[in-house]
Enzyme design. Structure first.
Site, PDB file in Angstrom:
ATOM      1  N   ASP A 111     -43.312 -42.094  32.099  1.00 19.96           N
ATOM      2  CA  ASP A 111     -42.416 -41.016  32.485  1.00 19.96           C
ATOM      3  C   ASP A 111     -41.606 -40.585  31.266  1.00 19.96           C
ATOM      4  O   ASP A 111     -41.504 -41.326  30.280  1.00 19.96           O
ATOM      5  CB  ASP A 111     -41.473 -41.472  33.603  1.00 19.96           C
ATOM      6  N   ASP A 127     -44.415 -39.117  26.885  1.00 19.32           N
ATOM      7  CA  ASP A 127     -44.859 -37.788  27.293  1.00 19.32           C
ATOM      8  C   ASP A 127     -46.380 -37.792  27.199  1.00 19.32           C
ATOM      9  O   ASP A 127     -46.935 -37.852  26.101  1.00 19.32           O
ATOM     10  CB  ASP A 127     -44.254 -36.733  26.371  1.00 19.32           C
ATOM     11  N   LYS A 191     -50.696 -33.825  42.642  1.00 17.53           N
ATOM     12  CA  LYS A 191     -50.072 -32.880  43.564  1.00 17.53           C
ATOM     13  C   LYS A 191     -50.242 -31.448  43.075  1.00 17.53           C
ATOM     14  O   LYS A 191     -50.113 -31.167  41.883  1.00 17.53           O
ATOM     15  CB  LYS A 191     -48.584 -33.199  43.713  1.00 17.53           C
TER      16      LYS A 191
END
Length: 241
Positions: A111, A127, A191
């Site tokens: 994260d 990243d 997602k």
């Protein structure tokens, strides 16, 4: 004989829903969000079962359907904060080795921000868009991944079209990353938001994976446009032998 009444009907009915009064300085939208949180059964269940958020039930329901979080699997969770998906993965791949009869898996969360430690998961500030990020992940895993999962979403702009394009950009980048680190036969979950800008991504995933489907887990709120792309049976990056 008295006829039975309808469930929750009659003069003695009580409204068990928690209602939040609008406080001075609080926007109506914030009041509605707080009220929804307080009345959300998944939020209440997450607190009771020790998960870091209701999103944990999304990956539980996705995996119950597709079965890729198996004991011994190596899993990468992109944008893992606050950590609910990692918590689920730890238990399902047996990364703590609590079941000695089954292979021990690995859970790696990355994260942009610091994430509180999760027993059984290795968390890194990274990243994944940076050059060489895929090499670092393979190094940390000591090999390739069996699954790359992502519940990432770009910060909302309040404009549906813009938000859709932003999250699709994240999903496309996550897919490219997954194709760099996945083991043959691996799974990619990410997602997306309904909006119609994913045709190119679907075509690319169909070339790289045996099967690609949309799935909306029950834990996704009914009024949310989110759904998940689930790509299984990784065959290799398109164009590669």
């Amino acid at each position: 004989m008295k006829k039975p009444g309808k469930p929750n009907s009659g003069r003695g009915r009580r409204d068990l829903r928690v209602r939040v009064k609008t406080a001075k300085g609080r926007k109506l939208s914030s009041t509605r969000w707080l009220e929804r949180q307080l009345n959300d059964p998944y939020v209440q269940r997450a607190k009771a079962e020790g998960y870091r958020g209701r999103a944990a039930y999304k990956i539980i329901e996705i995996d119950d359907r597709f079965g890729f979080l198996k004991p011994g699997a190596r899993v990468v969770d992109l944008g893992c904060a606050p950590g609910g998906w990692c918590q689920v993965a730890v238990a399902r791949v047996n990364s703590l080795g609590q079941n000695r009869k089954k292979p021990k898996g690995t859970v790696l969360g990355v994260d942009l921000q610091e994430v509180d430690p999760i027993p059984g998961a290795e968390i890194h500030v990274l990243d994944f868009l940076d050059e060489g990020a895929d090499e670092k992940v393979r190094q940390w895993l000591d090999g390739s991944a069996d699954a790359v999962i992502s519940d990432m979403a770009a910060k909302s702009s309040g404009h549906a079209g813009t938000d859709h394009l932003r999250i699709m950009g994240l999903c496309e980048a996550a897919a490219e990353f997954a194709m760099d680190v996945l083991e043959p036969g691996g799974t990619f979950v990410a997602k997306v938001l309904a909006g119609g800008a994913e045709a190119n991504l679907i075509r690319r995933l169909n070339l790289a994976f045996a099967k690609v489907v949309h799935f909306k887990p029950p834990a996704s709120r009914s009024d949310s446009s989110e759904k998940f792309l689930v790509a299984t049976g990784f065959r290799g990056r398109p164009g590669e032998e």
